[in-house]
Design an enzyme around this catalytic site. Structure first.
Site, mmCIF file in Angstrom:
data_model
loop_
_atom_site.group_PDB
_atom_site.id
_atom_site.type_symbol
_atom_site.label_atom_id
_atom_site.label_comp_id
_atom_site.label_asym_id
_atom_site.label_seq_id
_atom_site.Cartn_x
_atom_site.Cartn_y
_atom_site.Cartn_z
ATOM 1 N N GLU A 1 0.858 -1.196 0.000
ATOM 2 C CA GLU A 1 0.000 0.000 0.000
ATOM 3 C C GLU A 1 0.884 1.232 0.000
ATOM 4 O O GLU A 1 2.000 1.199 0.490
ATOM 5 C CB GLU A 1 -0.949 -0.016 1.215
ATOM 6 C CG GLU A 1 -0.286 -0.228 2.569
ATOM 7 C CD GLU A 1 0.287 1.025 3.181
ATOM 8 O OE1 GLU A 1 -0.132 2.116 2.759
ATOM 9 O OE2 GLU A 1 1.147 0.901 4.066
ATOM 10 N N PHE A 2 0.351 2.297 -0.569
ATOM 11 C CA PHE A 2 1.092 3.568 -0.591
ATOM 12 C C PHE A 2 0.229 4.673 0.007
ATOM 13 O O PHE A 2 0.228 5.801 -0.467
ATOM 14 C CB PHE A 2 1.509 3.914 -2.033
ATOM 15 C CG PHE A 2 2.416 2.887 -2.658
ATOM 16 C CD1 PHE A 2 3.782 2.891 -2.390
ATOM 17 C CD2 PHE A 2 1.920 1.897 -3.492
ATOM 18 C CE1 PHE A 2 4.625 1.936 -2.956
ATOM 19 C CE2 PHE A 2 2.754 0.937 -4.062
ATOM 20 C CZ PHE A 2 4.116 0.959 -3.794
ATOM 21 N N GLU B 1 -1.299 8.606 5.815
ATOM 22 C CA GLU B 1 -2.259 8.867 6.879
ATOM 23 C C GLU B 1 -2.831 10.254 6.651
ATOM 24 O O GLU B 1 -2.130 11.177 6.245
ATOM 25 C CB GLU B 1 -1.575 8.817 8.238
ATOM 26 C CG GLU B 1 -1.221 7.402 8.616
ATOM 27 C CD GLU B 1 -0.694 7.303 10.026
ATOM 28 O OE1 GLU B 1 -1.128 8.082 10.881
ATOM 29 O OE2 GLU B 1 0.166 6.450 10.248
ATOM 30 N N LYS C 1 8.098 -0.932 -2.304
ATOM 31 C CA LYS C 1 7.543 -0.149 -1.198
ATOM 32 C C LYS C 1 8.659 0.596 -0.463
ATOM 33 O O LYS C 1 8.566 1.788 -0.177
ATOM 34 C CB LYS C 1 6.788 -1.091 -0.250
ATOM 35 C CG LYS C 1 6.266 -0.433 1.013
ATOM 36 C CD LYS C 1 5.234 0.624 0.686
ATOM 37 C CE LYS C 1 4.914 1.511 1.870
ATOM 38 N NZ LYS C 1 3.887 1.031 2.726
ATOM 39 N N ASN D 1 9.313 4.746 -0.239
ATOM 40 C CA ASN D 1 9.360 5.491 1.027
ATOM 41 C C ASN D 1 10.757 6.048 1.319
ATOM 42 O O ASN D 1 10.891 7.145 1.855
ATOM 43 C CB ASN D 1 8.868 4.621 2.179
ATOM 44 C CG ASN D 1 7.348 4.638 2.271
ATOM 45 O OD1 ASN D 1 6.693 5.418 1.569
ATOM 46 N ND2 ASN D 1 6.794 3.795 3.110
ATOM 47 N N PHE E 1 6.249 17.064 -1.588
ATOM 48 C CA PHE E 1 7.272 16.571 -0.656
ATOM 49 C C PHE E 1 8.523 17.445 -0.651
ATOM 50 O O PHE E 1 9.648 16.944 -0.621
ATOM 51 C CB PHE E 1 7.647 15.117 -0.992
ATOM 52 C CG PHE E 1 7.107 14.169 0.036
ATOM 53 C CD1 PHE E 1 5.746 13.943 0.121
ATOM 54 C CD2 PHE E 1 7.937 13.523 0.937
ATOM 55 C CE1 PHE E 1 5.225 13.091 1.080
ATOM 56 C CE2 PHE E 1 7.429 12.666 1.897
ATOM 57 C CZ PHE E 1 6.069 12.444 1.963
ATOM 58 N N CYS F 1 5.740 5.004 9.065
ATOM 59 C CA CYS F 1 6.349 4.320 7.908
ATOM 60 C C CYS F 1 7.781 4.742 7.605
ATOM 61 O O CYS F 1 8.676 3.901 7.554
ATOM 62 C CB CYS F 1 5.505 4.555 6.672
ATOM 63 S SG CYS F 1 3.904 3.774 6.766
ATOM 64 N N LYS G 1 10.612 3.668 10.062
ATOM 65 C CA LYS G 1 10.699 2.199 10.107
ATOM 66 C C LYS G 1 11.265 1.663 8.789
ATOM 67 O O LYS G 1 12.143 0.805 8.775
ATOM 68 C CB LYS G 1 9.273 1.689 10.358
ATOM 69 C CG LYS G 1 9.048 0.225 10.264
ATOM 70 C CD LYS G 1 7.661 -0.119 10.790
ATOM 71 C CE LYS G 1 6.526 0.156 9.829
ATOM 72 N NZ LYS G 1 6.395 -0.741 8.708
ATOM 73 N N ARG H 1 3.038 8.239 16.536
ATOM 74 C CA ARG H 1 4.148 7.296 16.370
ATOM 75 C C ARG H 1 5.331 7.959 15.669
ATOM 76 O O ARG H 1 5.183 8.583 14.632
ATOM 77 C CB ARG H 1 3.698 6.066 15.559
ATOM 78 C CG ARG H 1 2.916 5.095 16.400
ATOM 79 C CD ARG H 1 2.434 3.941 15.575
ATOM 80 N NE ARG H 1 1.395 4.345 14.628
ATOM 81 C CZ ARG H 1 0.870 3.547 13.718
ATOM 82 N NH1 ARG H 1 1.318 2.313 13.601
ATOM 83 N NH2 ARG H 1 -0.077 3.972 12.915
HETATM 84 C C1 UDX Z 1 4.093 7.645 4.088
HETATM 85 C C2 UDX Z 1 4.082 7.563 2.551
HETATM 86 O O1 UDX Z 1 3.844 8.855 2.003
HETATM 87 C C3 UDX Z 1 3.004 6.601 2.106
HETATM 88 O O2 UDX Z 1 3.058 6.446 0.702
HETATM 89 C C4 UDX Z 1 3.255 5.245 2.781
HETATM 90 O O3 UDX Z 1 2.266 4.319 2.433
HETATM 91 C C5 UDX Z 1 3.292 5.408 4.288
HETATM 92 O O4 UDX Z 1 4.290 6.375 4.627
HETATM 93 P P1 UDX Z 1 2.681 8.854 5.995
HETATM 94 O O5 UDX Z 1 3.537 8.145 6.986
HETATM 95 O O6 UDX Z 1 1.206 8.893 6.230
HETATM 96 O O7 UDX Z 1 2.875 8.226 4.532
HETATM 97 O O8 UDX Z 1 3.189 10.352 5.943
HETATM 98 P P2 UDX Z 1 3.670 11.372 4.820
HETATM 99 O O9 UDX Z 1 2.577 12.259 4.436
HETATM 100 O O10 UDX Z 1 4.402 10.683 3.755
HETATM 101 O O11 UDX Z 1 4.696 12.232 5.709
HETATM 102 C C6 UDX Z 1 5.848 11.612 6.291
HETATM 103 C C7 UDX Z 1 6.632 12.605 7.107
HETATM 104 O O12 UDX Z 1 7.253 13.579 6.264
HETATM 105 C C8 UDX Z 1 5.790 13.406 8.106
HETATM 106 O O13 UDX Z 1 6.529 13.540 9.298
HETATM 107 C C9 UDX Z 1 5.601 14.735 7.418
HETATM 108 O O14 UDX Z 1 5.370 15.804 8.304
HETATM 109 C C10 UDX Z 1 6.938 14.890 6.694
HETATM 110 N N1 UDX Z 1 6.863 15.775 5.513
HETATM 111 C C11 UDX Z 1 6.117 15.419 4.422
HETATM 112 C C12 UDX Z 1 7.607 16.947 5.484
HETATM 113 O O15 UDX Z 1 8.313 17.277 6.458
HETATM 114 N N2 UDX Z 1 7.555 17.728 4.367
HETATM 115 C C13 UDX Z 1 6.825 17.399 3.264
HETATM 116 O O16 UDX Z 1 6.868 18.164 2.280
HETATM 117 C C14 UDX Z 1 6.078 16.219 3.296
#
Ligand code: UDX
Length: 454
Positions: free
Chosen positions: A161-162, A165, A214, A218, A259, A270, A273, A342
């Protein structure tokens, strides 16, 4: 309509989203969880996790008779399907494993939950069942699962899955791609067909490539963020602005705008980990993955960098003392739009600030009590940080406010009132979320990351 009988084992945010969304695509879905109280709540339509649209989708699909919940990983699952043999055989044609794979000793993914369910179900699966792993697992797990199952008539497929949250339902229903990996093409095609209505590009591959994909995704995202955070630091040193720099590079379609926001470091369930787990995969394959190690180290260092920034903002000196300095923390979740704590960088930074002697008080919109809602009780502290129910309480007597999560509501707070409550009018905005002019007008000095005025 093309309908399959699907079982989903595990009702965390991945499992529940998968179950509810597959039901919305017309499949007959039963979700199993070992947590009896949680299953009871789900049957009543109460979803514990904050995930936009999920609660409504669950209620809608339960009412439509396509989604149900049972306790346990196995026996209950067959009960939920009308016409099941009743012999205890698992009647689903496709069984999704959506189980936790936490970081175990030395960063190795802990597969005990997956293994326990495989062990428990191996006798019960009907011939021809496809077992699909959605959890992020080390490369080779599909093969290992097949060995554990020891069933030539059951195929094991990797279908990572991608989902992010906070937008899991949207991401599930609007995927950039579907990845299905299996060494048997027929089983892979059956799983891919579940998603056919979504019309997404589908990558059919072998199990090991799907499992690696995956991590590759990530870890690439983590690398992108560490790069941006390092670039923000460089911007401060050379008098450039990270917002302009990322906007400029983001127009390059090979890089993209997403991003690219600097922050207190990446966290969540995610990225931390998966980066550690991929390092383990590389170590085990005798490959020195320096780039990935540097990605992780840059992220760890980012937390200390935020502490140093707060120290400098509050005391005016790089080595000033934070002992008994009261700081209000705005946002503790790892990102906005979730109540998930987390591996939150906010909490890691809070721990460092406490070690430096600061007195902390925190406010997070996802952690406030909802009067009259027993499912949203008052959370009065998180990992030693006392929480308040109102942002101005966090500002009361503070020598600085530190924005750690990018909750949009922080933008429109009454900053004049916030400033009035503070002992010293300083805001350290680790998300570059707030409008510097608004802060200035309220008499506050703002410090962002890599911003010209920082
Ligand atoms: C991530 C992946 O995006 C998703 O595809 C995978 O399935 C699970 O892991 P998630 O953990 O929900 O999703 O968070 P994400 O929105 O990716 O953010 C990850 C971290 O990066 C967060 O701490 C967020 O605050 C930080 N972040 C994200 C930034 O600091 N800047 C950004 O521009 C984007």
């Amino acid at each position: 309509m093309f309908t399959r009988r699907v079982a989903v084992v595990g009702t965390g945010y991945v499992g529940l989203t998968t179950g509810a969304c597959l039901a919305s695509l017309g499949h007959q879905v039963v979700c199993a969880d070992i947590d009896t109280a949680k299953v009871e709540r789900l049957r009543r339509g109460v979803v514990d996790i904050v995930e936009p649209g999920l609660s409504d989708l669950v209620t809608e699909q339960v009412s439509a008779g396509r989604l149900s919940f049972v306790v346990g990983a196995t026996a209950g699952v067959s009960e939920a399907f009308p016409g099941s043999s009743g012999s205890g055989d698992l009647d689903a044609e496709i069984v999704f494993l959506c189980l936790p794979t936490p970081m175990g000793v030395g960063g190795v993914a802990d597969l005990r939950a997956v293994e326990a369910v495989v062990e428990e179900t191996r006798e019960l699966l009907a011939a021809g069942t496809v077992v699909v792993n959605k959890s992020t697992v080390p490369v080779g797990t599909a093969g290992r699962t097949a060995e554990l199952l020891d069933r030539a008539d059951v195929a094991v497929v990797s279908n990572p899955e991608f989902l992010r949250e906070g937008s899991a339902v949207h991401d599930f229903l609007n995927p950039d791609r579907i990845v299905v990996g299996c060494d048997t093409a027929e089983a892979a095609e059956r799983v891919a067909a579940l998603y056919a209505r979504l019309g997404a590009p589908t990558v059919l591959t072998d199990a090991a490539s799907a499992e690696l994909m995956k991590y590759a995704a990530n870890c690439f995202l983590a690398m992108k963020l560490s790069y941006v955070n390092a670039m923000a630091e460089l911007c401060e040193r050379v008098g450039a602005d990270i917002g302009d720099v990322t906007e400029g590079i983001g127009y390059d379609r090979r890089i993209g705008q997403a991003f690219l926001s600097p922050g207190p470091g990446w966290g969540g369930s995610c990225l931390p980990k998966d980066t550690h787990a991929l390092l383990q995969v590389a170590d085990a394959a005798d490959f020195e993955f320096r780039l990935l190690r540097a990605t992780i180290d840059t992220n760890t260092r980012q937390r200390q960098r935020i502490v140093d920034k707060v120290r400098h903002a509050v005391t005016g000196r790089r080595t000033g003392s934070l002992t008994r300095v009261r700081l209000g923390l705005l946002g503790l979740t790892f990102k906005a739009g979730t109540d998930d704590l987390r591996d939150s960088p906010a909490l890691a930074i809070a721990a460092l600030l406490r070690q430096a002697g600061a007195d902390l008080v925190g406010y997070d919109p996802a952690l406030v009590a909802e009067p009259g809602n027993p499912d949203r009780p008052l959370v009065d502290e998180v990992e030693g940080v006392p929480l308040v129910n109102d942002p101005t309480e966090a500002a009361q007597g503070a020598e600085a406010l530190v924005v750690l999560t990018e909750w949009p509501v922080f933008r429109t707070l009454d900053w004049v009132a916030m400033a009035g409550a503070m002992k010293q009018p300083i805001v350290v905005d680790t998300r570059n979320l707030l409008d510097p002019a608004t802060l200035r007008r309220a008499g506050l000095t703002g410090y962002g990351l890599g911003r010209r005025e920082a």
